[in-house]
Design an enzyme around this catalytic site. Structure first.
Site, PDB file in Angstrom:
ATOM      1  N   ASP A  33       0.850  -1.191   0.000  1.00 51.92           N
ATOM      2  CA  ASP A  33       0.000   0.000   0.000  1.00 51.92           C
ATOM      3  C   ASP A  33       0.895   1.253   0.000  1.00 51.92           C
ATOM      4  O   ASP A  33       1.928   1.301   0.676  1.00 51.92           O
ATOM      5  CB  ASP A  33      -0.908  -0.005   1.239  1.00 51.92           C
ATOM      6  CG  ASP A  33      -2.049   0.973   1.115  1.00 51.92           C
ATOM      7  OD1 ASP A  33      -3.202   0.530   0.994  1.00 51.92           O
ATOM      8  OD2 ASP A  33      -1.793   2.207   1.135  1.00 51.92           O
ATOM      9  N   ASN A  89     -12.870  -3.171   2.705  1.00 52.78           N
ATOM     10  CA  ASN A  89     -13.781  -2.036   2.841  1.00 52.78           C
ATOM     11  C   ASN A  89     -14.755  -2.089   1.677  1.00 52.78           C
ATOM     12  O   ASN A  89     -14.351  -2.272   0.529  1.00 52.78           O
ATOM     13  CB  ASN A  89     -12.993  -0.724   2.806  1.00 52.78           C
ATOM     14  CG  ASN A  89     -12.082  -0.565   4.008  1.00 52.78           C
ATOM     15  OD1 ASN A  89     -12.399  -1.027   5.099  1.00 52.78           O
ATOM     16  ND2 ASN A  89     -10.937   0.071   3.815  1.00 52.78           N
ATOM     17  N   GLY A  95     -15.689   2.796   3.947  1.00 49.87           N
ATOM     18  CA  GLY A  95     -14.396   3.459   3.796  1.00 49.87           C
ATOM     19  C   GLY A  95     -13.676   3.102   2.509  1.00 49.87           C
ATOM     20  O   GLY A  95     -12.476   3.353   2.376  1.00 49.87           O
ATOM     21  N   GLN A  96     -14.413   2.520   1.548  1.00 49.44           N
ATOM     22  CA  GLN A  96     -13.771   2.158   0.275  1.00 49.44           C
ATOM     23  C   GLN A  96     -13.500   3.412  -0.547  1.00 49.44           C
ATOM     24  O   GLN A  96     -14.396   4.247  -0.732  1.00 49.44           O
ATOM     25  CB  GLN A  96     -14.667   1.197  -0.515  1.00 49.44           C
ATOM     26  CG  GLN A  96     -13.997   0.676  -1.785  1.00 49.44           C
ATOM     27  CD  GLN A  96     -14.808  -0.398  -2.502  1.00 49.44           C
ATOM     28  OE1 GLN A  96     -15.951  -0.683  -2.138  1.00 49.44           O
ATOM     29  NE2 GLN A  96     -14.214  -0.982  -3.526  1.00 49.44           N
ATOM     30  N   HIS A 102     -10.413  -5.212  -3.286  1.00 48.51           N
ATOM     31  CA  HIS A 102      -9.083  -5.459  -2.726  1.00 48.51           C
ATOM     32  C   HIS A 102      -9.164  -5.920  -1.290  1.00 48.51           C
ATOM     33  O   HIS A 102     -10.051  -5.510  -0.545  1.00 48.51           O
ATOM     34  CB  HIS A 102      -8.188  -4.224  -2.831  1.00 48.51           C
ATOM     35  CG  HIS A 102      -8.804  -2.957  -2.306  1.00 48.51           C
ATOM     36  ND1 HIS A 102      -9.748  -2.244  -3.000  1.00 48.51           N
ATOM     37  CD2 HIS A 102      -8.607  -2.278  -1.152  1.00 48.51           C
ATOM     38  CE1 HIS A 102     -10.102  -1.173  -2.314  1.00 48.51           C
ATOM     39  NE2 HIS A 102      -9.438  -1.184  -1.171  1.00 48.51           N
ATOM     40  N   HIS A 104      -7.047  -5.781   2.165  1.00 54.17           N
ATOM     41  CA  HIS A 104      -5.911  -5.209   2.888  1.00 54.17           C
ATOM     42  C   HIS A 104      -5.359  -6.306   3.804  1.00 54.17           C
ATOM     43  O   HIS A 104      -6.123  -6.912   4.567  1.00 54.17           O
ATOM     44  CB  HIS A 104      -6.354  -4.065   3.805  1.00 54.17           C
ATOM     45  CG  HIS A 104      -6.872  -2.843   3.121  1.00 54.17           C
ATOM     46  ND1 HIS A 104      -6.103  -1.717   2.922  1.00 54.17           N
ATOM     47  CD2 HIS A 104      -8.104  -2.549   2.619  1.00 54.17           C
ATOM     48  CE1 HIS A 104      -6.839  -0.770   2.333  1.00 54.17           C
ATOM     49  NE2 HIS A 104      -8.053  -1.254   2.135  1.00 54.17           N
TER      50      HIS A 104
HETATM   51  P1  5GP Z   1      -9.732   1.517   0.369  1.00 56.91           P
HETATM   52  O1  5GP Z   1      -9.809   2.810   1.128  1.00 56.91           O
HETATM   53  O2  5GP Z   1     -10.427   1.624  -0.973  1.00 56.91           O
HETATM   54  O3  5GP Z   1     -10.160   0.298   1.139  1.00 56.91           O
HETATM   55  O4  5GP Z   1      -8.191   1.271   0.102  1.00 56.91           O
HETATM   56  C1  5GP Z   1      -7.495   1.834  -0.946  1.00 56.91           C
HETATM   57  C2  5GP Z   1      -6.034   1.752  -0.590  1.00 56.91           C
HETATM   58  O5  5GP Z   1      -5.283   1.977  -1.758  1.00 56.91           O
HETATM   59  C3  5GP Z   1      -5.575   2.779   0.440  1.00 56.91           C
HETATM   60  O6  5GP Z   1      -5.027   2.110   1.572  1.00 56.91           O
HETATM   61  C4  5GP Z   1      -4.536   3.603  -0.303  1.00 56.91           C
HETATM   62  O7  5GP Z   1      -3.452   3.976   0.507  1.00 56.91           O
HETATM   63  C5  5GP Z   1      -4.114   2.676  -1.421  1.00 56.91           C
HETATM   64  N1  5GP Z   1      -3.685   3.361  -2.630  1.00 56.91           N
HETATM   65  C6  5GP Z   1      -4.332   4.369  -3.272  1.00 56.91           C
HETATM   66  N2  5GP Z   1      -3.659   4.735  -4.378  1.00 56.91           N
HETATM   67  C7  5GP Z   1      -2.579   3.912  -4.446  1.00 56.91           C
HETATM   68  C8  5GP Z   1      -1.491   3.813  -5.380  1.00 56.91           C
HETATM   69  O8  5GP Z   1      -1.407   4.533  -6.372  1.00 56.91           O
HETATM   70  N3  5GP Z   1      -0.550   2.863  -5.135  1.00 56.91           N
HETATM   71  C9  5GP Z   1      -0.633   2.033  -4.043  1.00 56.91           C
HETATM   72  N4  5GP Z   1       0.343   1.130  -3.893  1.00 56.91           N
HETATM   73  N5  5GP Z   1      -1.631   2.111  -3.150  1.00 56.91           N
HETATM   74  C10 5GP Z   1      -2.584   3.046  -3.344  1.00 56.91           C
END
Ligand code: 5GP
Length: 116
Positions: A33, A89, A95-96, A102, A104
């Site tokens: 991440d 999420n 919180g998505q 994906h 985590h």
């Molecule tokens: P969500 O909030 O949708 O569950 O998680 C999205 C995750 O993607 C976040 O933890 C954020 O830090 C990560 N993320 C967003 N943009 C990028 C990126 O360009 N590269 C990487 N490696 N992670 C990303």
């Protein structure tokens, strides 16, 4: 034809943008991440474009089984012998922020409960 814009994760799959990839096969990709919330914070994504958990269909059941088997393989390789947390999420209240399914994988420190 109007093409929908690629999500950031689709751009990582297509290698349009870099990521620190820790695992890849025909069906999925795992990478660090960009904003880690724990000493280990890896994202595991299917290569198939599925917007969220709610968009999964029955035909994705084998894919989900594969993703879980890769989680088990990855946590061993990452040395998370003392445990880890797996988070999905879903939707705005969940919180998505990236609408490509994906997992985590958090590890390397004790996790608190309840999550925020
Ligand atoms: P969500 O909030 O949708 O569950 O998680 C999205 C995750 O993607 C976040 O933890 C954020 O830090 C990560 N993320 C967003 N943009 C990028 C990126 O360009 N590269 C990487 N490696 N992670 C990303």
């Amino acid at each position: 034809m109007i093409m929908a814009e690629k999500t950031i994760f689709k751009r990582i799959i297509d290698k349009d943008i870099p990521a620190k990839i820790v695992y890849e096969d025909d069906l999925c990709l795992a990478f660090d991440d960009a904003h880690p919330q724990a000493p280990v914070h890896v994202l595991l994504i299917p290569k198939k474009e599925i917007a969220s958990l709610n968009q999964l269909t029955e035909e994705d059941t084998p894919l989900l089984g594969h993703l879980y088997s890769i989680v088990r393989k990855l946590v061993k390789e990452l040395g998370l012998d003392n445990g880890y947390r797996l988070v999905v999420n879903c939707g705005d209240d969940g919180g998505q922020t990236v609408y490509h399914l994906h997992f985590h994988i958090f590890g390397g420190r004790p996790m608190s409960w309840p999550p925020g």
